[in-house]
Motif scaffolding. Structure first.
Motif, PDB file in Angstrom:
ATOM      1  N   VAL A   1     -11.651  -2.932   0.513  1.00 18.24           N
ATOM      2  CA  VAL A   1     -10.321  -2.553   0.986  1.00 18.24           C
ATOM      3  C   VAL A   1     -10.036  -1.097   0.621  1.00 18.24           C
ATOM      4  CG1 VAL A   1      -7.863  -3.106   0.941  1.00 18.24           C
ATOM      5  CG2 VAL A   1      -9.561  -4.937   0.694  1.00 18.24           C
ATOM      6  N   HIS A   2      -9.652  -0.329   1.631  1.00 21.30           N
ATOM      7  CA  HIS A   2      -9.363   1.089   1.441  1.00 21.30           C
ATOM      8  C   HIS A   2      -8.239   1.260   0.415  1.00 21.30           C
ATOM      9  CE1 HIS A   2      -8.366   5.274   2.472  1.00 21.30           C
ATOM     10  NE2 HIS A   2      -9.531   5.320   3.074  1.00 21.30           N
ATOM     11  N   PRO A   3      -8.302   2.307  -0.431  1.00 23.84           N
ATOM     12  CA  PRO A   3      -7.274   2.473  -1.463  1.00 23.84           C
ATOM     13  C   PRO A   3      -5.897   2.877  -0.938  1.00 23.84           C
ATOM     14  CG  PRO A   3      -8.852   4.296  -1.528  1.00 23.84           C
ATOM     15  CD  PRO A   3      -9.419   3.272  -0.597  1.00 23.84           C
TER      16      PRO A   3
ATOM     17  N   ARG B   1      -3.339  -1.499   2.123  1.00 26.24           N
ATOM     18  CA  ARG B   1      -3.294  -2.666   1.229  1.00 26.24           C
ATOM     19  C   ARG B   1      -2.054  -3.529   1.478  1.00 26.24           C
ATOM     20  NH1 ARG B   1      -6.773  -2.033  -4.100  1.00 26.24           N
ATOM     21  NH2 ARG B   1      -8.547  -1.051  -3.078  1.00 26.24           N
ATOM     22  N   ASN B   2      -0.951  -2.889   1.849  1.00 26.57           N
ATOM     23  CA  ASN B   2       0.248  -3.660   2.195  1.00 26.57           C
ATOM     24  C   ASN B   2       0.000  -4.516   3.435  1.00 26.57           C
ATOM     25  OD1 ASN B   2       1.755  -2.662   0.069  1.00 26.57           O
ATOM     26  ND2 ASN B   2       2.650  -0.994   1.261  1.00 26.57           N
TER      27      ASN B   2
ATOM     28  N   ASP C   1     -12.642  -3.906  -4.129  1.00 27.28           N
ATOM     29  CA  ASP C   1     -12.356  -2.472  -4.150  1.00 27.28           C
ATOM     30  C   ASP C   1     -13.501  -1.717  -3.485  1.00 27.28           C
ATOM     31  OD1 ASP C   1      -9.898  -2.630  -5.432  1.00 27.28           O
ATOM     32  OD2 ASP C   1     -10.794  -2.612  -7.423  1.00 27.28           O
TER      33      ASP C   1
ATOM     34  N   VAL D   1      -2.925  -5.641   4.444  1.00 32.54           N
ATOM     35  CA  VAL D   1      -3.853  -6.701   4.043  1.00 32.54           C
ATOM     36  C   VAL D   1      -3.090  -7.859   3.413  1.00 32.54           C
ATOM     37  CG1 VAL D   1      -5.745  -7.293   2.478  1.00 32.54           C
ATOM     38  CG2 VAL D   1      -5.832  -5.163   3.788  1.00 32.54           C
ATOM     39  N   ARG D   2      -2.210  -7.543   2.476  1.00 30.69           N
ATOM     40  CA  ARG D   2      -1.441  -8.586   1.783  1.00 30.69           C
ATOM     41  C   ARG D   2      -0.566  -9.371   2.755  1.00 30.69           C
ATOM     42  NH1 ARG D   2      -1.308  -4.721  -2.530  1.00 30.69           N
ATOM     43  NH2 ARG D   2       0.522  -3.721  -1.614  1.00 30.69           N
TER      44      ARG D   2
ATOM     45  N   HIS E   1      -9.000   1.325   8.149  1.00 22.98           N
ATOM     46  CA  HIS E   1      -8.211   2.347   7.451  1.00 22.98           C
ATOM     47  C   HIS E   1      -7.491   3.319   8.375  1.00 22.98           C
ATOM     48  CE1 HIS E   1     -11.625   4.917   8.451  1.00 22.98           C
ATOM     49  NE2 HIS E   1     -10.871   5.953   8.155  1.00 22.98           N
TER      50      HIS E   1
ATOM     51  N   MET F   1     -12.447  -9.861  -0.645  1.00 18.60           N
ATOM     52  CA  MET F   1     -11.732  -8.584  -0.610  1.00 18.60           C
ATOM     53  C   MET F   1     -11.991  -7.872  -1.929  1.00 18.60           C
ATOM     54  SD  MET F   1      -8.180  -9.518   1.407  1.00 18.60           S
ATOM     55  CE  MET F   1      -7.864 -11.110   0.625  1.00 18.60           C
TER      56      MET F   1
ATOM     57  N   PRO G   1      -2.374   2.780   0.023  1.00 19.16           N
ATOM     58  CA  PRO G   1      -1.425   1.682  -0.203  1.00 19.16           C
ATOM     59  C   PRO G   1      -0.861   1.095   1.082  1.00 19.16           C
ATOM     60  CG  PRO G   1      -0.502   3.809  -0.892  1.00 19.16           C
ATOM     61  CD  PRO G   1      -1.945   4.029  -0.627  1.00 19.16           C
TER      62      PRO G   1
END
Length: 370
Positions: free
Chosen positions: A238-240, A245-246, A262, A248-249, A207, A260, A242
């Motif tokens: 996965v840390h919230p 998360r981008n 929340d 990660v994707r 994170h 993976m 965004p």
């Protein structure tokens, strides 16, 4: 005596909750809990375990809010509360935006600040960013410094902090871990199907703001690890954020041995520690927590303020390049003697009595200032 505890993130709650709970047992003390709302749901689950209801629940966090916006919003609200409540002392922990905003505000109101988890340093103002500068600034404000280790004390002495105002007490995160093991509700049942006794459980977290440009290399190392070792199972809350998360994707490949999920409540996270073979993280607090469960930690950062763990052997500082991360992972997964030394190394961050020592100091402070 009224002591205001100001917190906003889950790590702050984990470390302050044992102190607040112990102080509530003292009839001559009134702990005032101010929750700024940086990690509302994540922090609330910790406070609930300790049966702590904040006296003030602020909602300062907005989507995609910057650290400076958090601080700008927090200062006037905290100031109004402190002016109304008139506490004798303000307690902050660590190095978050809430920590700095609260200490800065208390200074302007001439309320003494006690800094818990004081003296951690990398001496690089941008690593970790912005935490390194927050804690250095809070040091200049604080009246009393509760250092986790002797090395932290030495850092403060080098910065000309009066030795009489420094107390080596350990880190209250270990107190929290012991309490949660005995008092927390059962962990999430959804986790159980992810824990395979025939495989090595790898717990992954990422994170850090300063790691955003190199996050892809961390994830590329995870991809390679999963492909190279068919006896590992990875759980990744996965840390919230965004931005995380981008990343990660974009860079982490889907795999049936990569889960993976929340973010989970803290009791469930400690349950994962108890089953983990290895932790891979860029977190600060996890570097202190995992060794309490005899779990080695690969730190995916260029530096760490928790140098005691590196010296003890519980932490392996791997940097943020794919090759160096894989070298650390390969060694731990293939060299049994190396792994056993790291797992058996003594945790330098506490014995579970930190909150007791801090409350003892507060009682002595109150007696001296009556």
């Amino acid at each position: 005596m009224k002591a205001a505890f100001i917190l906003g993130t889950r790590p702050e709650g984990i470390k302050l909750a044992p102190i607040i709970s112990k102080l509530r047992q003292e009839r001559d003390f009134t702990p005032l809990v101010i929750h700024t709302g940086q990690h509302t749901e994540l922090l609330d689950d910790v406070l609930n375990i300790f049966s702590i209801q904040p006296d003030y629940q602020l909602s300062l966090m907005k989507p995609n809010q910057s650290a400076e916006q958090v601080i700008a919003a927090a200062i006037p609200v905290i100031a109004d509360i402190l002016k109304a409540e008139k506490p004798d002392m303000v307690a902050v922990v660590g190095d978050t935006a809430t920590t700095f905003a609260a200490a800065f505000t208390a200074f302007h109101l001439q309320i003494p600040v006690m800094h818990i988890e004081a003296g951690l340093r990398t001496y690089d103002p941008y690593t970790p960013f912005p935490e390194e500068m927050y804690r250095q600034l809070v040091t200049r404000i604080a009246a009393v410094h509760f250092a986790p280790t002797e090395q932290n004390k030495q850092n403060l002495l080098q910065e000309n902090i009066d030795e009489s105002n420094i107390h080596v007490v350990g880190n209250p995160v270990i107190d929290a871990l012991f309490y949660i093991q005995n008092h927390a509700p059962s962990p999430l049942k959804e986790l159980e199907h992810m824990i395979n006794a025939e495989r090595k459980l790898i717990l992954l977290t990422t994170h850090r703001r300063e790691n955003m440009k190199s996050m892809r290399y961390i994830y590329e190392a995870i991809n390679e690890m999963i492909n190279r070792y068919d006896d590992v199972e990875v759980i990744f809350p996965v840390h919230p954020n965004p931005n995380v998360r981008n990343q990660v994707r974009s860079f982490l490949n889907a795999h049936n041995r990569l889960h993976m999920i929340d973010p989970v409540d803290y009791a469930s996270f400690t349950h994962l520690y108890s089953h983990a073979y290895l932790v891979i993280t860029d977190s600060g607090g996890i570097q202190e927590e995992a060794p309490a469960f005899d779990v080695p930690v690969v730190v995916t950062r260029s530096s760490t303020e928790r140098t005691e763990g590196v010296e003890a052997g519980t932490l392996i500082l791997a940097g943020t390049e794919k090759q160096t991360i894989m070298k650390a992972i390969d060694t731990l997964l293939t060299v049994e003697s190396y792994y056993q030394r790291a797992a058996a190394a003594a945790n330098p961050y506490g014995d579970g009595r930190t909150s007791e020592r801090i409350v003892k100091w507060l009682k002595e402070y109150k007696a001296a200032n009556n």
